[in-house]
Design a protein around this motif. Structure first.
Motif, PDB file in Angstrom:
ATOM      1  N   ALA A 232     -19.298 -58.808 -61.877  1.00 12.30           N
ATOM      2  CA  ALA A 232     -20.498 -59.599 -61.577  1.00 12.30           C
ATOM      3  C   ALA A 232     -20.804 -59.574 -60.085  1.00 12.30           C
ATOM      4  CB  ALA A 232     -20.316 -61.037 -62.056  1.00 12.30           C
ATOM      5  N   LEU A 233     -19.763 -59.590 -59.260  1.00  5.95           N
ATOM      6  CA  LEU A 233     -19.954 -59.508 -57.811  1.00  5.95           C
ATOM      7  C   LEU A 233     -20.617 -58.186 -57.434  1.00  5.95           C
ATOM      8  CD1 LEU A 233     -19.492 -60.317 -54.841  1.00  5.95           C
ATOM      9  CD2 LEU A 233     -17.179 -59.400 -55.038  1.00  5.95           C
ATOM     10  N   GLN A 234     -20.143 -57.070 -58.015  1.00  5.94           N
ATOM     11  CA  GLN A 234     -20.732 -55.776 -57.701  1.00  5.94           C
ATOM     12  C   GLN A 234     -22.196 -55.710 -58.135  1.00  5.94           C
ATOM     13  OE1 GLN A 234     -18.549 -54.211 -55.889  1.00  5.94           O
ATOM     14  NE2 GLN A 234     -17.011 -55.689 -56.552  1.00  5.94           N
ATOM     15  N   ASN A 235     -22.498 -56.248 -59.296  1.00  8.87           N
ATOM     16  CA  ASN A 235     -23.872 -56.230 -59.788  1.00  8.87           C
ATOM     17  C   ASN A 235     -24.788 -57.114 -58.950  1.00  8.87           C
ATOM     18  OD1 ASN A 235     -23.350 -54.425 -61.890  1.00  8.87           O
ATOM     19  ND2 ASN A 235     -22.748 -56.054 -63.294  1.00  8.87           N
ATOM     20  N   PHE A 236     -24.275 -58.253 -58.523  1.00  4.93           N
ATOM     21  CA  PHE A 236     -25.081 -59.144 -57.692  1.00  4.93           C
ATOM     22  C   PHE A 236     -25.310 -58.521 -56.315  1.00  4.93           C
ATOM     23  CE2 PHE A 236     -25.868 -63.211 -55.337  1.00  4.93           C
ATOM     24  CZ  PHE A 236     -26.997 -63.581 -56.059  1.00  4.93           C
ATOM     25  N   ASP A 237     -24.317 -57.806 -55.830  1.00  3.76           N
ATOM     26  CA  ASP A 237     -24.447 -57.091 -54.566  1.00  3.76           C
ATOM     27  C   ASP A 237     -25.595 -56.078 -54.657  1.00  3.76           C
ATOM     28  OD1 ASP A 237     -23.717 -56.485 -51.938  1.00  3.76           O
ATOM     29  OD2 ASP A 237     -22.337 -54.916 -52.567  1.00  3.76           O
ATOM     30  N   ALA A 238     -25.647 -55.353 -55.762  1.00  2.00           N
ATOM     31  CA  ALA A 238     -26.726 -54.377 -55.972  1.00  2.00           C
ATOM     32  C   ALA A 238     -28.077 -55.063 -56.070  1.00  2.00           C
ATOM     33  CB  ALA A 238     -26.443 -53.564 -57.239  1.00  2.00           C
ATOM     34  N   GLU A 239     -28.098 -56.212 -56.738  1.00  2.00           N
ATOM     35  CA  GLU A 239     -29.339 -56.974 -56.875  1.00  2.00           C
ATOM     36  C   GLU A 239     -29.848 -57.454 -55.516  1.00  2.00           C
ATOM     37  OE1 GLU A 239     -30.604 -61.335 -58.641  1.00  2.00           O
ATOM     38  OE2 GLU A 239     -29.074 -60.183 -59.716  1.00  2.00           O
ATOM     39  N   MET A 240     -28.937 -57.962 -54.700  1.00  2.00           N
ATOM     40  CA  MET A 240     -29.319 -58.448 -53.378  1.00  2.00           C
ATOM     41  C   MET A 240     -29.829 -57.305 -52.496  1.00  2.00           C
ATOM     42  SD  MET A 240     -28.986 -61.781 -52.948  1.00  2.00           S
ATOM     43  CE  MET A 240     -29.831 -61.788 -54.538  1.00  2.00           C
ATOM     44  N   TYR A 241     -29.166 -56.159 -52.585  1.00  2.00           N
ATOM     45  CA  TYR A 241     -29.606 -55.032 -51.762  1.00  2.00           C
ATOM     46  C   TYR A 241     -30.995 -54.567 -52.187  1.00  2.00           C
ATOM     47  CZ  TYR A 241     -29.929 -50.636 -49.328  1.00  2.00           C
ATOM     48  OH  TYR A 241     -30.375 -49.620 -48.522  1.00  2.00           O
ATOM     49  N   SER A 242     -31.226 -54.471 -53.468  1.00  4.07           N
ATOM     50  CA  SER A 242     -32.533 -54.051 -53.973  1.00  4.07           C
ATOM     51  C   SER A 242     -33.637 -55.001 -53.505  1.00  4.07           C
ATOM     52  CB  SER A 242     -32.506 -53.986 -55.502  1.00  4.07           C
ATOM     53  OG  SER A 242     -33.773 -53.641 -56.018  1.00  4.07           O
ATOM     54  N   LYS A 243     -33.313 -56.259 -53.458  1.00  6.72           N
ATOM     55  CA  LYS A 243     -34.303 -57.285 -53.109  1.00  6.72           C
ATOM     56  C   LYS A 243     -34.529 -57.381 -51.604  1.00  6.72           C
ATOM     57  CE  LYS A 243     -35.277 -62.172 -54.161  1.00  6.72           C
ATOM     58  NZ  LYS A 243     -34.739 -63.392 -54.835  1.00  6.72           N
ATOM     59  N   TYR A 244     -33.478 -57.154 -50.807  1.00  4.59           N
ATOM     60  CA  TYR A 244     -33.559 -57.460 -49.375  1.00  4.59           C
ATOM     61  C   TYR A 244     -33.180 -56.293 -48.453  1.00  4.59           C
ATOM     62  CZ  TYR A 244     -33.846 -62.374 -50.817  1.00  4.59           C
ATOM     63  OH  TYR A 244     -34.232 -63.569 -51.371  1.00  4.59           O
ATOM     64  N   LYS A 245     -33.258 -55.057 -48.947  1.00  4.14           N
ATOM     65  CA  LYS A 245     -32.778 -53.932 -48.140  1.00  4.14           C
ATOM     66  C   LYS A 245     -33.566 -53.711 -46.850  1.00  4.14           C
ATOM     67  CE  LYS A 245     -35.247 -50.625 -51.085  1.00  4.14           C
ATOM     68  NZ  LYS A 245     -35.057 -49.496 -52.033  1.00  4.14           N
ATOM     69  N   GLU A 246     -34.753 -54.254 -46.745  1.00  8.70           N
ATOM     70  CA  GLU A 246     -35.497 -54.111 -45.486  1.00  8.70           C
ATOM     71  C   GLU A 246     -34.911 -54.982 -44.380  1.00  8.70           C
ATOM     72  OE1 GLU A 246     -39.461 -56.287 -45.377  1.00  8.70           O
ATOM     73  OE2 GLU A 246     -39.013 -56.365 -47.537  1.00  8.70           O
ATOM     74  N   PHE A 247     -34.034 -55.923 -44.743  1.00  7.40           N
ATOM     75  CA  PHE A 247     -33.499 -56.862 -43.766  1.00  7.40           C
ATOM     76  C   PHE A 247     -32.072 -56.545 -43.319  1.00  7.40           C
ATOM     77  CE2 PHE A 247     -36.643 -59.234 -46.279  1.00  7.40           C
ATOM     78  CZ  PHE A 247     -37.477 -59.680 -45.257  1.00  7.40           C
ATOM     79  N   TYR A 248     -31.339 -55.757 -44.103  1.00  7.76           N
ATOM     80  CA  TYR A 248     -29.958 -55.454 -43.717  1.00  7.76           C
ATOM     81  C   TYR A 248     -29.531 -54.107 -44.290  1.00  7.76           C
ATOM     82  CZ  TYR A 248     -28.040 -56.458 -48.388  1.00  7.76           C
ATOM     83  OH  TYR A 248     -27.731 -56.421 -49.730  1.00  7.76           O
ATOM     84  N   GLY A 249     -28.439 -53.589 -43.757  1.00  8.79           N
ATOM     85  CA  GLY A 249     -27.912 -52.331 -44.258  1.00  8.79           C
ATOM     86  C   GLY A 249     -26.698 -51.921 -43.455  1.00  8.79           C
ATOM     87  N   TYR A 250     -26.113 -50.810 -43.833  1.00  5.28           N
ATOM     88  CA  TYR A 250     -25.006 -50.256 -43.061  1.00  5.28           C
ATOM     89  C   TYR A 250     -25.578 -49.429 -41.919  1.00  5.28           C
ATOM     90  CZ  TYR A 250     -20.627 -51.438 -45.390  1.00  5.28           C
ATOM     91  OH  TYR A 250     -19.512 -52.089 -45.841  1.00  5.28           O
ATOM     92  N   VAL A 251     -24.943 -49.543 -40.772  1.00  8.08           N
ATOM     93  CA  VAL A 251     -25.372 -48.821 -39.579  1.00  8.08           C
ATOM     94  C   VAL A 251     -24.184 -48.040 -39.030  1.00  8.08           C
ATOM     95  CG1 VAL A 251     -26.311 -49.047 -37.241  1.00  8.08           C
ATOM     96  CG2 VAL A 251     -27.099 -50.596 -39.057  1.00  8.08           C
ATOM     97  N   PHE A 252     -24.418 -46.795 -38.656  1.00  7.37           N
ATOM     98  CA  PHE A 252     -23.390 -45.996 -37.998  1.00  7.37           C
ATOM     99  C   PHE A 252     -23.477 -46.227 -36.500  1.00  7.37           C
ATOM    100  CE2 PHE A 252     -21.268 -42.577 -40.609  1.00  7.37           C
ATOM    101  CZ  PHE A 252     -20.073 -42.600 -39.897  1.00  7.37           C
ATOM    102  N   PHE A 253     -22.352 -46.569 -35.909  1.00  6.82           N
ATOM    103  CA  PHE A 253     -22.246 -46.745 -34.462  1.00  6.82           C
ATOM    104  C   PHE A 253     -21.249 -45.723 -33.926  1.00  6.82           C
ATOM    105  CE2 PHE A 253     -23.363 -50.944 -36.132  1.00  6.82           C
ATOM    106  CZ  PHE A 253     -24.433 -51.305 -35.320  1.00  6.82           C
TER     107      PHE A 253
END
Length: 261
Positions: A232-253
């Motif tokens: 359920a955690l993995q699925n909710f993570d996917a749901e949150m990313y789909s909904k809010y991907k314009e606000f956060y993400g992984y960044v390479f530094f």
């Protein structure tokens, strides 16, 4: 499902986490293209270069590095099964002379000071802490050595409260890209390059391949509440990313150690 009813991954048994992710190529967002893009900013590597891949998982990114760069890569993860799989994959690809996986914590690395030419860490530095990892690992790098890490970051100055409330328990050091760069400089590095991982790193290379793992996992642990909560955690993570991907993400530094203090 609400944020309040979702555990963080840190609340689950480590063996359960390992078993779930063992059969996935990557244990976090990423793909070969972004690994190679980050590698393109790093120069001066030779056949004698020493590279550490910290929090390597099963080595999806490690094999890409080994196939496209000179030097010797030592890989570290706390899960023995991940390291076994990494070493098996290295042998299958005839890379066993360039890659070696070792079971070890990222806060107890076996290097002398000024030993490494490159430190690599995709999707794992948050386990020790972004600032702590940058600071503690720096001594292992030679002057002119590089560090390349991916870290979950805010892509905007402001974002909806729902995604803030979801991300911060998982990533307590979440910050904007500018804020992360300031921390890199504070830790004694020269920032070299920064780029946001494209959404396919999350969808095509992380969430979608995870579906088969979830199915096998739930079949094995049918009726097990903990296993169901983990999926359920993995699925909710996917749901949150789909909904809010314009606000956060992984960044390479990617950053460079200029001198010894």
């Amino acid at each position: 499902m609400s944020n309040e009813s979702i555990k963080t991954i840190h609340e689950f048994d480590l063996n359960l986490i390992c078993e779930f992710f063992l059969n996935t190529e990557r244990q976090g967002p990423g793909n070969s293209e972004v690994t190679l893009k980050a590698l393109s900013f790093i120069d001066n590597l030779t056949d004698d270069s020493l590279i550490a891949d910290i929090g390597c998982g099963t080595g999806g990114q490690t094999m890409v590095l080994a196939e496209h760069t000179p030097g010797y890569i030592t890989c570290f993860d706390i899960f023995p099964a991940f390291i076994d799989r990494l070493n098996e994959n290295a042998t299958k690809l005839n890379l066993q002379d360039k890659v070696k996986g070792i079971v070890r914590s990222m806060d107890n690395l076996p290097f002398q000071n000024d030993a490494l030419d490159l430190i690599w860490c995709e999707g794992a530095i948050y386990n020790i802490g972004f600032e702590r990892g940058l600071t503690e690992w720096r001594k292992f790098l030679k002057t002119g050595g590089y560090i390349a890490v991916t870290e979950s970051s805010w892509l905007t100055e402001k974002r909806p409260s729902e995604i803030e409330q979801y991300c911060l328990p998982h990533f307590p050091e979440m910050d904007t890209i500018a804020g992360k760069i300031m921390r890199i400089q504070k830790a004694g590095y020269l920032p070299v390059a920064t780029f946001v991982l494209p959404s396919v790193c999350w969808t095509d290379h992380y969430f979608t391949p995870m579906v088969n793992s979830q199915k096998m996992f739930l079949e094995k642990y049918a009726g097990n509440k903990t296993a169901e909560e983990f999926v359920a955690l993995q699925n909710f993570d996917a749901e949150m990313y789909s909904k809010y991907k314009e606000f956060y993400g992984y960044v390479f530094f990617i950053a460079k150690k200029l001198n010894n203090d």
